[in-house]
Write a protein that holds these residues in place. Sequence first.
Motif, PDB file in Angstrom:
ATOM      1  N   MET A   1       0.842  -1.181   0.000  1.00 47.62           N
ATOM      2  CA  MET A   1       0.000   0.000   0.000  1.00 47.62           C
ATOM      3  C   MET A   1       0.890   1.249   0.000  1.00 47.62           C
ATOM      4  O   MET A   1       1.829   1.348   0.778  1.00 47.62           O
ATOM      5  N   THR A   2       0.595   2.194  -0.870  1.00 49.14           N
ATOM      6  CA  THR A   2       1.385   3.406  -0.997  1.00 49.14           C
ATOM      7  C   THR A   2       1.027   4.382   0.113  1.00 49.14           C
ATOM      8  O   THR A   2      -0.152   4.631   0.370  1.00 49.14           O
ATOM      9  N   GLN A   3       2.067   4.935   0.738  1.00 54.87           N
ATOM     10  CA  GLN A   3       1.824   5.983   1.731  1.00 54.87           C
ATOM     11  C   GLN A   3       1.810   7.326   1.009  1.00 54.87           C
ATOM     12  O   GLN A   3       2.754   7.681   0.313  1.00 54.87           O
ATOM     13  N   ILE A   4       0.715   8.042   1.157  1.00 49.65           N
ATOM     14  CA  ILE A   4       0.559   9.335   0.492  1.00 49.65           C
ATOM     15  C   ILE A   4       1.307  10.401   1.285  1.00 49.65           C
ATOM     16  O   ILE A   4       1.183  10.487   2.504  1.00 49.65           O
ATOM     17  N   LYS A   5       2.093  11.198   0.558  1.00 51.10           N
ATOM     18  CA  LYS A   5       2.836  12.312   1.167  1.00 51.10           C
ATOM     19  C   LYS A   5       2.536  13.576   0.382  1.00 51.10           C
ATOM     20  O   LYS A   5       2.160  13.529  -0.788  1.00 51.10           O
ATOM     21  N   ARG A  24      -1.945  31.927  -7.906  1.00 43.32           N
ATOM     22  CA  ARG A  24      -0.515  31.598  -7.972  1.00 43.32           C
ATOM     23  C   ARG A  24      -0.272  30.486  -8.992  1.00 43.32           C
ATOM     24  O   ARG A  24      -1.091  29.584  -9.134  1.00 43.32           O
ATOM     25  N   LYS A  25       0.866  30.607  -9.678  1.00 38.07           N
ATOM     26  CA  LYS A  25       1.310  29.561 -10.589  1.00 38.07           C
ATOM     27  C   LYS A  25       2.463  28.832  -9.891  1.00 38.07           C
ATOM     28  O   LYS A  25       3.540  29.405  -9.690  1.00 38.07           O
ATOM     29  N   ASN A  26       2.200  27.602  -9.501  1.00 39.91           N
ATOM     30  CA  ASN A  26       3.178  26.838  -8.727  1.00 39.91           C
ATOM     31  C   ASN A  26       3.803  25.726  -9.551  1.00 39.91           C
ATOM     32  O   ASN A  26       3.236  25.267 -10.541  1.00 39.91           O
ATOM     33  N   SER A  27       4.972  25.280  -9.074  1.00 40.45           N
ATOM     34  CA  SER A  27       5.630  24.074  -9.583  1.00 40.45           C
ATOM     35  C   SER A  27       5.821  23.147  -8.389  1.00 40.45           C
ATOM     36  O   SER A  27       6.279  23.584  -7.326  1.00 40.45           O
ATOM     37  N   TYR A  28       5.463  21.874  -8.570  1.00 43.06           N
ATOM     38  CA  TYR A  28       5.582  20.884  -7.501  1.00 43.06           C
ATOM     39  C   TYR A  28       6.403  19.690  -7.976  1.00 43.06           C
ATOM     40  O   TYR A  28       6.361  19.322  -9.153  1.00 43.06           O
ATOM     41  N   GLN A  29       7.094  19.100  -7.025  1.00 41.86           N
ATOM     42  CA  GLN A  29       7.742  17.823  -7.284  1.00 41.86           C
ATOM     43  C   GLN A  29       6.941  16.756  -6.553  1.00 41.86           C
ATOM     44  O   GLN A  29       6.755  16.832  -5.336  1.00 41.86           O
ATOM     45  N   LYS A  30       6.448  15.782  -7.324  1.00 39.58           N
ATOM     46  CA  LYS A  30       5.695  14.690  -6.725  1.00 39.58           C
ATOM     47  C   LYS A  30       6.656  13.720  -6.049  1.00 39.58           C
ATOM     48  O   LYS A  30       7.874  13.781  -6.244  1.00 39.58           O
ATOM     49  N   ASN A  31       6.119  12.807  -5.288  1.00 38.27           N
ATOM     50  CA  ASN A  31       6.947  11.868  -4.532  1.00 38.27           C
ATOM     51  C   ASN A  31       7.739  10.913  -5.416  1.00 38.27           C
ATOM     52  O   ASN A  31       8.775  10.400  -4.998  1.00 38.27           O
ATOM     53  N   ASP A  32       7.287  10.711  -6.655  1.00 41.69           N
ATOM     54  CA  ASP A  32       8.047   9.858  -7.571  1.00 41.69           C
ATOM     55  C   ASP A  32       9.141  10.638  -8.305  1.00 41.69           C
ATOM     56  O   ASP A  32       9.824  10.115  -9.174  1.00 41.69           O
ATOM     57  N   GLY A  33       9.286  11.940  -7.967  1.00 36.41           N
ATOM     58  CA  GLY A  33      10.320  12.779  -8.570  1.00 36.41           C
ATOM     59  C   GLY A  33       9.844  13.582  -9.769  1.00 36.41           C
ATOM     60  O   GLY A  33      10.533  14.507 -10.209  1.00 36.41           O
ATOM     61  N   SER A  34       8.697  13.263 -10.330  1.00 36.11           N
ATOM     62  CA  SER A  34       8.213  14.005 -11.494  1.00 36.11           C
ATOM     63  C   SER A  34       7.755  15.402 -11.071  1.00 36.11           C
ATOM     64  O   SER A  34       7.394  15.641  -9.924  1.00 36.11           O
ATOM     65  N   ILE A  35       7.815  16.303 -12.040  1.00 34.83           N
ATOM     66  CA  ILE A  35       7.479  17.711 -11.803  1.00 34.83           C
ATOM     67  C   ILE A  35       6.114  18.007 -12.423  1.00 34.83           C
ATOM     68  O   ILE A  35       5.846  17.629 -13.564  1.00 34.83           O
TER      69      ILE A  35
END
Length: 186
Positions: A1-5, A24-35
């Motif tokens: 089971m994946t732990q959501i962060k 706001r225009k944001n940029s995020y890095q997901k937990n798998d490293g993708s932007i």
Amino acid sequence: MTQIKKWKLIQSEQLIKDQWADVRKNSYQKNDGSIIEPFYIYGFPDYATAVAITKTGTVIVEKIYRAGLDTIALELPGGCVDTTDTSLSHAIERELLEETGYRFDQIEYLGKISPNPTTNTNVMHMFLAKGGVLDPNAVRDTSEEVEVIEMEWDDFITAFKTQAFIQSMQTCTILYALMRLNKLIV
């Protein structure tokens, strides 16, 4: 089971900031490293709305023009929680008085919901107001063009069932009020 962060915020650019909107225009890095970019965040003031019932048992609703859908909408009374409001109860009492001219004996907090937690930062605070009486000395807010209507309970329920109320957060408020009143309909 994946732990959501939570995602990691990399960058945030303010596009609009005034009393009604914070975009706001944001940029995020997901937990798998993708932007993920751009990802727009919309900040609005919190709202408060109420199912407002008079001492005689009628429900106060409003007709108001809504530019987003270019329509006249049937709605519950309510509005933005102002920074000058001392509490959420004060906010809905003020909104009820400004928009409808009614004061209420009882105001009960029903909880809060989000219009869209994916992109919006605000919430809708839901209330049930009972024992309303028209205050002949009330100073109504004339900045909005609002037609105040007292609906008989059966007509209110029919309007709800036939989807005459189109504002989604207000339909949730109606459902929570019906549950509180033990009048949930099928």
